[in-house]
Design a protein around this motif. Structure first.
Motif, PDB file in Angstrom:
ATOM      1  N   ILE A 112       7.773  -2.804   2.896  1.00 15.44           N
ATOM      2  CA  ILE A 112       7.909  -1.603   3.721  1.00 15.44           C
ATOM      3  C   ILE A 112       8.354  -0.428   2.857  1.00 15.44           C
ATOM      4  CG2 ILE A 112       9.207  -0.554   5.609  1.00 15.44           C
ATOM      5  CD1 ILE A 112       9.339  -3.350   6.897  1.00 15.44           C
ATOM      6  N   ASP A 113       9.325  -0.650   2.000  1.00 20.54           N
ATOM      7  CA  ASP A 113       9.810   0.417   1.122  1.00 20.54           C
ATOM      8  C   ASP A 113       8.701   0.906   0.190  1.00 20.54           C
ATOM      9  OD1 ASP A 113      12.304   0.255   2.266  1.00 20.54           O
ATOM     10  OD2 ASP A 113      13.145  -1.037   0.686  1.00 20.54           O
ATOM     11  N   GLN A 114       7.919  -0.016  -0.341  1.00 19.94           N
ATOM     12  CA  GLN A 114       6.809   0.365  -1.209  1.00 19.94           C
ATOM     13  C   GLN A 114       5.801   1.236  -0.473  1.00 19.94           C
ATOM     14  OE1 GLN A 114       5.149  -3.247  -2.825  1.00 19.94           O
ATOM     15  NE2 GLN A 114       7.066  -3.805  -3.851  1.00 19.94           N
ATOM     16  N   PHE A 115       5.501   0.867   0.771  1.00 19.15           N
ATOM     17  CA  PHE A 115       4.565   1.650   1.570  1.00 19.15           C
ATOM     18  C   PHE A 115       5.101   3.059   1.801  1.00 19.15           C
ATOM     19  CE2 PHE A 115       3.351   3.314   5.732  1.00 19.15           C
ATOM     20  CZ  PHE A 115       1.970   3.373   5.594  1.00 19.15           C
ATOM     21  N   VAL A 116       6.344   3.157   2.215  1.00 25.66           N
ATOM     22  CA  VAL A 116       6.938   4.467   2.508  1.00 25.66           C
ATOM     23  C   VAL A 116       7.009   5.312   1.234  1.00 25.66           C
ATOM     24  CG1 VAL A 116       8.959   5.674   3.402  1.00 25.66           C
ATOM     25  CG2 VAL A 116       8.238   3.519   4.461  1.00 25.66           C
ATOM     26  N   ASP A 117       7.387   4.694   0.128  1.00 25.91           N
ATOM     27  CA  ASP A 117       7.467   5.422  -1.137  1.00 25.91           C
ATOM     28  C   ASP A 117       6.098   5.943  -1.570  1.00 25.91           C
ATOM     29  OD1 ASP A 117      10.179   4.971  -1.298  1.00 25.91           O
ATOM     30  OD2 ASP A 117       9.985   3.229  -2.635  1.00 25.91           O
ATOM     31  N   ALA A 118       5.063   5.160  -1.281  1.00 27.36           N
ATOM     32  CA  ALA A 118       3.710   5.539  -1.700  1.00 27.36           C
ATOM     33  C   ALA A 118       3.107   6.621  -0.826  1.00 27.36           C
ATOM     34  CB  ALA A 118       2.807   4.309  -1.699  1.00 27.36           C
ATOM     35  N   HIS A 119       3.727   6.885   0.322  1.00 24.74           N
ATOM     36  CA  HIS A 119       3.137   7.831   1.270  1.00 24.74           C
ATOM     37  C   HIS A 119       4.117   8.945   1.620  1.00 24.74           C
ATOM     38  CE1 HIS A 119      -0.708   5.875   1.949  1.00 24.74           C
ATOM     39  NE2 HIS A 119      -0.082   4.720   1.939  1.00 24.74           N
ATOM     40  N   GLY A 120       4.533   9.645   0.593  1.00 21.78           N
ATOM     41  CA  GLY A 120       5.402  10.801   0.827  1.00 21.78           C
ATOM     42  C   GLY A 120       4.751  11.872   1.659  1.00 21.78           C
ATOM     43  N   GLU A 121       3.393  11.901   1.678  1.00 19.40           N
ATOM     44  CA  GLU A 121       2.682  12.920   2.469  1.00 19.40           C
ATOM     45  C   GLU A 121       2.903  12.752   3.967  1.00 19.40           C
ATOM     46  OE1 GLU A 121       0.146   9.413   2.916  1.00 19.40           O
ATOM     47  OE2 GLU A 121       1.218  10.277   1.207  1.00 19.40           O
ATOM     48  N   LEU A 122       3.359  11.554   4.378  1.00 17.20           N
ATOM     49  CA  LEU A 122       3.609  11.321   5.803  1.00 17.20           C
ATOM     50  C   LEU A 122       4.910  11.965   6.274  1.00 17.20           C
ATOM     51  CD1 LEU A 122       2.605   7.550   6.002  1.00 17.20           C
ATOM     52  CD2 LEU A 122       1.364   9.471   7.045  1.00 17.20           C
ATOM     53  N   ILE A 123       5.776  12.296   5.351  1.00 21.74           N
ATOM     54  CA  ILE A 123       7.093  12.823   5.701  1.00 21.74           C
ATOM     55  C   ILE A 123       7.074  14.351   5.671  1.00 21.74           C
ATOM     56  CG2 ILE A 123       9.519  12.886   4.994  1.00 21.74           C
ATOM     57  CD1 ILE A 123       9.050  10.094   3.757  1.00 21.74           C
TER      58      ILE A 123
END
Length: 415
Positions: A112-123
């Motif tokens: 989950i952390d890897q996914f969130v880290d890889a998708h900073g554009e979502l934030i």
């Protein structure tokens, strides 16, 4: 394969109405709208009636040849999972990958952390083109959505790759379905889900989210129309943005499951796809089976008698028949007429009770929903039901064609 702009999923429980269904597509084309037929049947439905996946393609192929249909058509392995897909591989070219059961599946925190880290554009701010909406999205939100849906997206990827290895990526259309669950996926959640599906390298051409409101089988939408309109338009905008961001197929479109007879939201859908110049995939599922019952009722004689017997058995076995479809039906048992009452009805009365014309005082949505899920009762009658379909082919086929064209295609695509 490249799914066309407007596609329409039609169920044919007993594989006798493909030609009648195809006539509706022909008549829509004559009115200036090209809609692609997609014949669909799930593993569960095959088990209930004792059929096999090849029977759907065989019936569709026969209809296409009989009618001289020269345009595209597809056969959908509907609501498949890894455990059920194998029998569909050779005879299907459209696969509805159903991962609703995997929603909420635990995923390791580091993934989950890897996914969130890889998708900073979502934030940050999610501005949806063509709308006035702007969602404020923080890391906690993306993490929460990933925790809920990442397992389902990974399952979709596993199933997709299995199909692709068997057929080749260029030889089938992929849809991901998350609609048969309790909670809807909101537009901002859908963006996170599409990012995860893109990570799985799925050539996704349609996605079926769970919308707000009730999408019960064979009856109208239950919910706030203005809320659905806003959500639907925002979902269209999310898809457009996700295609731009993640390189998903440009023809990616929304799929509306249990879309049959959602008369009150058809104008909303028609306006939205027209304004934005986009397509849609809609499934009508078991309404064809109901039109068969309507046709047999209208025919009278043995057809009417069997329709009454099916109702009587269904009323007696209500819990058994409804249990597999509990999330997509709402039946008020107190509004179901007694067997004794139905026995006295003539054919037109029973037909009108089933036919979805809301203004007709004889229409009963509870009877319609019960019989919608009772198709396996007809299968239990063996050749008797099928022989009656053959004997009354003309009147039954007329109901099937008219239902698709007049109650679905015209309101959705023609106006």
């Amino acid at each position: 394969m490249h799914l066309e702009k407007l596609s329409f999923g039609v169920g044919d429980r007993f594989a006798h109405q493909a030609a009648a269904q195809l006539r509706a597509f022909e008549q829509a084309s004559e009115l200036g709208v090209d809609i692609v037929p997609v014949w669909n049947k799930s593993n569960r439905e095959h088990q209930f009636v004792g059929s096999n996946p090849q029977s759907v393609r065989t019936a569709a192929q026969h209809a296409v040849e009989e009618r001289g249909w020269k345009k595209s058509w597809y056969v959908d392995a509907d609501h498949i999972q890894l455990s059920t897909v194998d029998p569909f591989l050779d005879c299907s070219d459209f696969f509805t990958i159903d991962v609703a059961d995997f929603i909420g599946t635990p995923v390791a925190k580091d993934q989950i952390d890897q996914f969130v880290d890889a998708h900073g554009e979502l934030i940050g701010e999610l501005r949806l083109p063509g709308t006035q909406t702007c969602y404020k999205v923080d890391r906690d939100f993306v993490t929460r959505v990933a925790r809920q849906y990442l397992g389902a997206c990974k399952a979709a990827g596993e199933i997709y790759r299995y199909i692709a290895n068997a057929k080749g990526e260029d030889h089938f259309i992929a849809e991901v379905s998350m609609d048969e669950t309790d909670s809807p996926q909101m537009p901002a959640e859908l963006m996170v889900i599409l990012a995860a599906l893109a990570d799985e390298k799925i050539r996704l051409q349609t996605i079926a989210p769970k919308f707000t409101g009730r999408f019960n089988k064979g009856v109208d939408y239950v919910g706030q129309i203005d809320h659905f309109e806003r959500e639907f338009n925002e979902d269209l905008a999310v898809i457009s943005e996700a295609v731009r961001r993640y390189g998903l197929p440009e023809n990616l479109k929304l799929s509306v499951h249990s879309g049959s007879d959602k008369f009150s939201i058809y104008p909303v859908i028609r306006k939205a796809i027209k304004d934005k110049g986009v397509g849609i995939h809609l499934k009508t599922a078991g309404t064809t089976w109901l039109e068969e019952l309507i046709g047999l009722s209208e025919a009278g004689g043995d057809g009417l008698e069997l329709a009454k017997e099916i109702y009587a058995y269904s009323l007696e076995h209500l819990d058994e028949l409804c249990s597999p479809y509990a999330s997509v039906i709402d039946i008020d048992c107190s509004a179901l007429p007694s067997v004794e009452e139905v026995t006295q009805w003539d054919g037109p009365h029973l037909a009108a009770t089933l036919r979805h014309i809301p203004d007709d005082p004889r229409f009963n949505a509870n009877v319609r929903q019960l019989l919608h899920v009772a198709f396996k009762v007809a299968a239990q009658s063996g050749d008797r039901y099928l022989d009656l379909l053959k004997a009354n082919r003309e009147i039954v086929g007329e109901q099937v064609t008219r239902n698709l064209l007049e109650r679905h295609m015209k309101p959705l695509f023609i106006g």
